[in-house]
Motif scaffolding. Structure first.
Motif, short mmCIF file in Angstrom:
data_model
loop_
_atom_site.label_atom_id
_atom_site.label_comp_id
_atom_site.label_asym_id
_atom_site.label_seq_id
_atom_site.Cartn_x
_atom_site.Cartn_y
_atom_site.Cartn_z
N GLU A 2 14.17 6.02 12.75
CA GLU A 2 15.59 5.69 12.89
C GLU A 2 16.39 6.97 13.07
OE1 GLU A 2 17.79 4.48 9.31
OE2 GLU A 2 15.96 4.92 8.20
N ILE A 3 17.50 6.85 13.75
CA ILE A 3 18.47 7.94 13.82
C ILE A 3 19.37 7.80 12.61
CG2 ILE A 3 20.42 8.91 15.08
CD1 ILE A 3 19.04 8.02 17.66
N LEU A 4 19.46 8.84 11.82
CA LEU A 4 20.26 8.80 10.60
C LEU A 4 21.71 9.13 10.92
CD1 LEU A 4 17.83 10.71 8.22
CD2 LEU A 4 18.12 8.22 8.45
N ARG A 5 22.62 8.40 10.36
CA ARG A 5 24.05 8.67 10.49
C ARG A 5 24.42 9.76 9.50
NH1 ARG A 5 24.48 6.92 15.23
NH2 ARG A 5 24.08 4.72 15.47
N ARG A 6 25.07 10.78 10.00
CA ARG A 6 25.45 11.90 9.15
C ARG A 6 26.92 11.81 8.79
NH1 ARG A 6 23.06 16.82 12.48
NH2 ARG A 6 25.11 17.56 11.92
N PRO A 7 27.26 12.21 7.58
CA PRO A 7 28.67 12.22 7.20
C PRO A 7 29.40 13.32 7.96
CG PRO A 7 27.32 13.11 5.43
CD PRO A 7 26.38 12.61 6.49
N PRO A 8 30.73 13.28 7.99
CA PRO A 8 31.49 14.31 8.69
C PRO A 8 31.35 15.68 8.02
CG PRO A 8 32.97 12.76 7.60
CD PRO A 8 31.58 12.26 7.41
N THR A 9 31.68 16.72 8.75
CA THR A 9 31.70 18.08 8.22
C THR A 9 32.63 18.13 7.01
OG1 THR A 9 31.29 19.01 10.40
CG2 THR A 9 32.29 20.49 8.78
N THR A 10 32.19 18.86 5.99
CA THR A 10 32.96 18.97 4.75
C THR A 10 33.36 20.42 4.53
OG1 THR A 10 31.68 17.18 3.77
CG2 THR A 10 32.88 18.60 2.26
N LYS A 11 34.64 20.66 4.25
CA LYS A 11 35.08 22.00 3.84
C LYS A 11 34.64 22.17 2.39
CE LYS A 11 38.78 25.33 4.07
NZ LYS A 11 38.28 26.12 3.01
N LEU A 12 34.01 23.29 2.11
CA LEU A 12 33.45 23.50 0.78
C LEU A 12 34.53 23.96 -0.21
CD1 LEU A 12 30.09 24.94 2.05
CD2 LEU A 12 30.51 22.69 1.04
N ASP A 20 36.59 30.60 3.62
CA ASP A 20 36.37 29.31 4.26
C ASP A 20 34.91 29.10 4.63
OD1 ASP A 20 39.09 28.61 4.12
OD2 ASP A 20 39.51 29.66 6.00
N ALA A 21 34.36 27.97 4.18
CA ALA A 21 32.98 27.60 4.50
C ALA A 21 32.93 26.08 4.65
CB ALA A 21 32.03 28.07 3.40
N TRP A 22 32.06 25.63 5.54
CA TRP A 22 31.92 24.21 5.85
C TRP A 22 30.44 23.84 5.84
CZ3 TRP A 22 34.87 27.75 8.26
CH2 TRP A 22 36.26 27.53 8.28
N ALA A 23 30.15 22.59 5.48
CA ALA A 23 28.77 22.12 5.45
C ALA A 23 28.62 20.83 6.24
CB ALA A 23 28.31 21.89 4.02
N ASP A 24 27.51 20.74 6.94
CA ASP A 24 27.07 19.51 7.59
C ASP A 24 25.76 19.11 6.94
OD1 ASP A 24 28.90 18.83 9.87
OD2 ASP A 24 28.43 20.91 10.39
N VAL A 25 25.72 17.90 6.41
CA VAL A 25 24.48 17.40 5.83
C VAL A 25 23.52 17.09 6.98
CG1 VAL A 25 23.40 15.54 4.50
CG2 VAL A 25 25.64 16.46 3.81
N HIS A 31 14.40 13.61 -2.79
CA HIS A 31 13.89 14.84 -3.40
C HIS A 31 14.27 16.10 -2.65
CE1 HIS A 31 11.54 12.32 -6.03
NE2 HIS A 31 11.08 11.68 -4.97
N MET A 32 14.78 15.99 -1.44
CA MET A 32 15.04 17.18 -0.62
C MET A 32 16.42 17.12 -0.01
SD MET A 32 13.11 18.57 2.76
CE MET A 32 14.43 18.29 3.90
N ARG A 33 17.02 18.31 0.16
CA ARG A 33 18.31 18.43 0.83
C ARG A 33 18.21 19.48 1.91
NH1 ARG A 33 23.06 17.47 -2.41
NH2 ARG A 33 24.06 17.83 -0.41
N ALA A 34 18.96 19.28 3.00
CA ALA A 34 19.09 20.27 4.07
C ALA A 34 20.52 20.21 4.57
CB ALA A 34 18.12 19.98 5.21
N ASN A 35 21.23 21.33 4.47
CA ASN A 35 22.61 21.43 4.96
C ASN A 35 22.73 22.61 5.92
OD1 ASN A 35 23.34 19.38 3.23
ND2 ASN A 35 24.68 20.62 1.95
N MET A 36 23.46 22.42 7.02
CA MET A 36 23.85 23.53 7.87
C MET A 36 25.20 24.00 7.33
SD MET A 36 23.15 25.56 10.31
CE MET A 36 21.81 24.75 11.17
N VAL A 37 25.26 25.26 6.90
CA VAL A 37 26.47 25.78 6.29
C VAL A 37 27.01 26.91 7.17
CG1 VAL A 37 27.50 26.72 4.18
CG2 VAL A 37 25.51 25.21 4.03
N ARG A 38 28.32 26.85 7.44
CA ARG A 38 28.99 27.84 8.28
C ARG A 38 30.04 28.57 7.46
NH1 ARG A 38 27.74 23.31 10.98
NH2 ARG A 38 26.64 23.54 12.94
#
Length: 130
Positions: A2-12, A20-25, A31-38
């Motif tokens: 399945e294609i997973l729906r991702r939540p919107p970008t979050t300002k940290l 200023d930093a933002w994360a995309d889940v 058991h596992m997490r992966a975030n792209m953090v800018r």
């Protein structure tokens, strides 16, 4: 499959980040997490630790990473940095560059501590490649 729906970008939150930093889940499983953090130039996390450790893949820019009582490591795209379970550390962008990393960790056990001071952030750096 399945294609997973991702939540919107979050300002940290300012409680845990300087600048200023933002994360995309990318993925959040049982058991596992992966975030792209800018991170904007100069932005960084507060001191923190992960109960089961954390691994960062630097994707863009120059990352500054420091373990408590250690020196600041300057990491570049393609570098992988692992922080063992319970080790207090911070990571963020160099003062003159944006930085993105893929953050990987297990569980949600994160302990947040005080902000990284400007003096700590401005300390001497060594390259990740020696």
């Amino acid at each position: 499959m399945e294609i997973l729906r991702r939540p919107p970008t979050t300002k940290l939150p300012a409680a845990c980040f300087t600048g200023d930093a933002w994360a995309d889940v990318v993925y959040r499983g049982d058991h596992m997490r992966a975030n792209m953090v800018r991170f904007a130039p100069g932005a960084r996390t507060a001191w923190h630790s992960h109960g089961l450790g954390q691994t960062l893949l630097i994707v863009e820019g120059i990352a500054l990473i420091q373990a408590r009582k250690g020196g600041i490591i300057e990491a570049r795209p393609g570098d992988v940095v692992h922080t063992p379970p319970g080790e207090e550390h911070w990571h963020g962008a160099a003062p003159d560059r944006f930085m993105s990393h893929l953050a990987l960790w297990e569980g949600d056990d994160v302990s947040w501590h005080e902000h990284v001071s400007d003096t700590e952030y401005s300390g001497p750096r060594t390259g990740a490649r020696g």
